[in-house]
Design a protein around this motif. Sequence first.
Motif, PDB file in Angstrom:
ATOM      1  N   ASP A 108       9.002  -5.375  48.314  1.00 54.87           N
ATOM      2  CA  ASP A 108       8.300  -4.102  48.457  1.00 54.87           C
ATOM      3  C   ASP A 108       9.164  -3.018  49.105  1.00 54.87           C
ATOM      4  N   VAL A 109      10.338  -3.413  49.580  1.00 48.61           N
ATOM      5  CA  VAL A 109      11.257  -2.434  50.164  1.00 48.61           C
ATOM      6  C   VAL A 109      12.001  -1.723  49.030  1.00 48.61           C
ATOM      7  N   VAL A 110      11.921  -0.407  49.003  1.00 46.50           N
ATOM      8  CA  VAL A 110      12.589   0.366  47.955  1.00 46.50           C
ATOM      9  C   VAL A 110      14.087   0.383  48.257  1.00 46.50           C
TER      10      VAL A 110
ATOM     11  N   GLY B 228      14.117   2.877  43.544  1.00 45.41           N
ATOM     12  CA  GLY B 228      13.404   4.137  43.696  1.00 45.41           C
ATOM     13  C   GLY B 228      12.666   4.570  42.441  1.00 45.41           C
ATOM     14  N   GLY B 229      11.372   4.880  42.590  1.00 48.72           N
ATOM     15  CA  GLY B 229      10.585   5.401  41.488  1.00 48.72           C
ATOM     16  C   GLY B 229      10.131   4.386  40.471  1.00 48.72           C
ATOM     17  N   THR B 230      10.322   3.113  40.745  1.00 51.32           N
ATOM     18  CA  THR B 230       9.914   2.064  39.795  1.00 51.32           C
ATOM     19  C   THR B 230       9.054   1.030  40.501  1.00 51.32           C
TER      20      THR B 230
ATOM     21  N   THR C 143      20.489   0.325  41.688  1.00 53.20           N
ATOM     22  CA  THR C 143      19.669   1.047  42.659  1.00 53.20           C
ATOM     23  C   THR C 143      19.734   2.550  42.441  1.00 53.20           C
ATOM     24  N   PHE C 144      18.653   3.211  42.799  1.00 55.64           N
ATOM     25  CA  PHE C 144      18.631   4.667  42.913  1.00 55.64           C
ATOM     26  C   PHE C 144      18.524   5.068  44.384  1.00 55.64           C
ATOM     27  N   SER C 145      18.671   4.093  45.270  1.00 56.33           N
ATOM     28  CA  SER C 145      18.496   4.381  46.687  1.00 56.33           C
ATOM     29  C   SER C 145      19.629   3.749  47.493  1.00 56.33           C
ATOM     30  N   THR C 146      19.381   2.605  48.114  1.00 59.94           N
ATOM     31  CA  THR C 146      20.389   2.011  48.982  1.00 59.94           C
ATOM     32  C   THR C 146      20.529   0.525  48.676  1.00 59.94           C
ATOM     33  N   TYR C 147      21.630  -0.043  49.105  1.00 59.38           N
ATOM     34  CA  TYR C 147      21.891  -1.464  48.905  1.00 59.38           C
ATOM     35  C   TYR C 147      21.488  -2.239  50.150  1.00 59.38           C
TER      36      TYR C 147
END
Length: 248
Positions: free
Chosen positions: A221-223, A89-91, A124-128
């Motif tokens: 490309d998947v965050v 996320g955000g990178t 990660t800042f999102s999901t695994y």
Amino acid sequence: DYLSWSQLLPMTDVCFVPSLFEASLIKMFRSVSWLCLVLLFLCDESNGMTQTDTGMGYLYRLEDTQDAWIEDTFSVIDRAPHMIVGKSGGTPKKRSLVQFEDIPANCSNLISAQMHIYFLWYHTFSTYIPRTLQVHQIIPSWIETQVSTIYRQTSPSQILWSQSYLGLDNKDAVWYSQGCWTLYPGLPTGGYVSFDVTEAARNWKQGDPNNGLLVWATNEDVVASELRLASRRYGVTTLPYLNVLCAY
């Protein structure tokens, strides 16, 4: 020359997904030092290269000579202890490049080549999510202290990749994958993953310049989770290396 699509049709690029038990065995037996200990063979070392007599041929362990990850136009991230693939996320998305010592001249009959990279952890800042890593032979030269998503080098002259992040176009990198490995959240971290790069190694022996290998995630490309891999600066027990088996 590189394989055409018609030559690849009979082949299946299957990613190996280890069970927990298989992963623990792989972690134990990947290093040459374990191989020498278990099989009681004599290991000779010179110039950073390790040679092991396996009884079926000589196994050479070739060390990482340069590595970097790339994530935007101008950042040069060559001194970090990690190589990174994926996008969090955000990178920006990230790909990694790694190059190894040249195959010894006395290896006239190359049987196989396996690249080993140490998988450290998910970040990660999102999901695994699962990430499938693919490896491609890099065609032109690059300099780890200057490489970025668009530049192979910036000094003494600026030289661009044919496409951003290296094109899989037989200009920057060979279009098809040398090998792949799918990493799932929940599998053990802190161990080596390996890729069969025999064809790239044979290409180098037959005259292609040894300019290393590109590592990327097919769903980059998947965050979600990024994969942190050990660079040669991370530590002596987690070094990237290339095992090349040569007939006597």
